[in-house]
Design an enzyme around this catalytic site. Structure first.
Site, PDB file in Angstrom:
ATOM      1  N   SER A  62      44.913  62.337  50.449  1.00  0.00           N
ATOM      2  CA  SER A  62      44.648  63.629  50.954  1.00  0.00           C
ATOM      3  C   SER A  62      45.700  64.092  51.775  1.00  0.00           C
ATOM      4  O   SER A  62      46.327  63.298  52.474  1.00  0.00           O
ATOM      5  CB  SER A  62      43.154  63.498  51.806  1.00  0.00           C
ATOM      6  OG  SER A  62      41.886  63.078  51.156  1.00  0.00           O
ATOM      7  N   GLN A  63      45.531  65.169  52.008  1.00  0.00           N
ATOM      8  CA  GLN A  63      46.528  66.041  52.914  1.00  0.00           C
ATOM      9  C   GLN A  63      46.357  65.288  54.310  1.00  0.00           C
ATOM     10  O   GLN A  63      45.173  65.167  54.728  1.00  0.00           O
ATOM     11  CB  GLN A  63      46.029  67.454  52.736  1.00  0.00           C
ATOM     12  CG  GLN A  63      46.822  68.509  53.755  1.00  0.00           C
ATOM     13  CD  GLN A  63      46.259  69.577  53.701  1.00  0.00           C
ATOM     14  OE1 GLN A  63      45.174  70.088  53.220  1.00  0.00           O
ATOM     15  NE2 GLN A  63      46.916  70.898  54.745  1.00  0.00           N
TER      16      GLN A  63
END
Length: 221
Positions: A62-63
């Site tokens: 994930s970011q």
């Protein structure tokens, strides 16, 4: 290594603090975990880019902002028992492991679970236990949990996970009627039968596959 440390600090300053993440415990955790260690070798130069990155099994790491946002929303204390659904690379589990004494994480892809377990052990996260299984069913043997974080989007919050929350416990999960329309919510268990839900904004996650999530055939929905 110095270069990665510099990039990590830039991530904290420009991607997180500048965008409203002020929980110092969360910022310290993301500033400590070597994201490059969880990034595929051919993408390591992009480890601190402000975006998700692909990993094996058509999943993503994930970011950083999303990891920080979800972790901060859990309102964690050091003695909290945390369950993560969707281990992926193991990066977010390491972040949780920097904050809390006990972290349990479940991954439905055995290859990812095995790789994450090895990486977490190599980096010294002995307080993180990894399991291969259906995360939508939770981890009954270790329930209840003070916090549950779900790194994939489901049609709704699985009842099994809600029931494994301690009274006062928090769950952060993306939900939505389709994979193209998801919102991040925080669910707080008020008492045995009552839950409070807060909308934390629109997001886009890989599908939560499992008995209490999307079925495999809906993967591309």
């Amino acid at each position: 290594m110095d270069n990665f440390e510099e990039l990590r600090q830039q991530m904290i300053d420009r991607q997180l603090a500048a965008r409203g993440i002020h929980d110092q415990t969360v910022l310290r955790a993301l500033g400590t975990v070597p994201r490059e260690a969880f990034t595929p070798t051919d993408l390591v130069e992009f480890a601190y880019r402000d975006s998700p990155l692909p990993i094996e099994e058509n999943q993503t790491i994930s970011q950083p902002f999303i990891v920080a946002l979800m972790t901060a929303a859990l309102e964690l204390k050091s003695d909290d028992r945390v369950l993560e659904v969707g281990t992926g690379s193991g990066y977010a589990a390491a972040v949780l492991g920097e904050i809390c004494e006990t972290v349990y994480t479940i991954e439905r892809h055995k290859a990812l679970a095995d790789t994450a377990q090895i990486k977490l052990k190599e980096l010294g996260y002995t307080n993180v236990q990894v399991k291969h299984g259906d995360g939508t069913l939770g981890w009954v043997d270790h329930a209840t949990f003070d916090a549950i974080i779900v790194a994939a989007g489901g049609p709704e919050a699985p009842q099994a996970l809600k029931e494994q929350l301690a009274i006062g416990g928090r769950m952060v999960i993306p939900v939505g009627a389709s994979l193209n329309s998801q919102k991040l919510v925080r669910i707080r268990r008020i008492n045995e039968n009552e839950y409070e839900t807060e909308d934390l904004g629109g997001v886009r996650f890989v599908p939560l596959i499992g008995v209490a999530g999307w079925q495999e055939k809906n993967n591309e929905s």
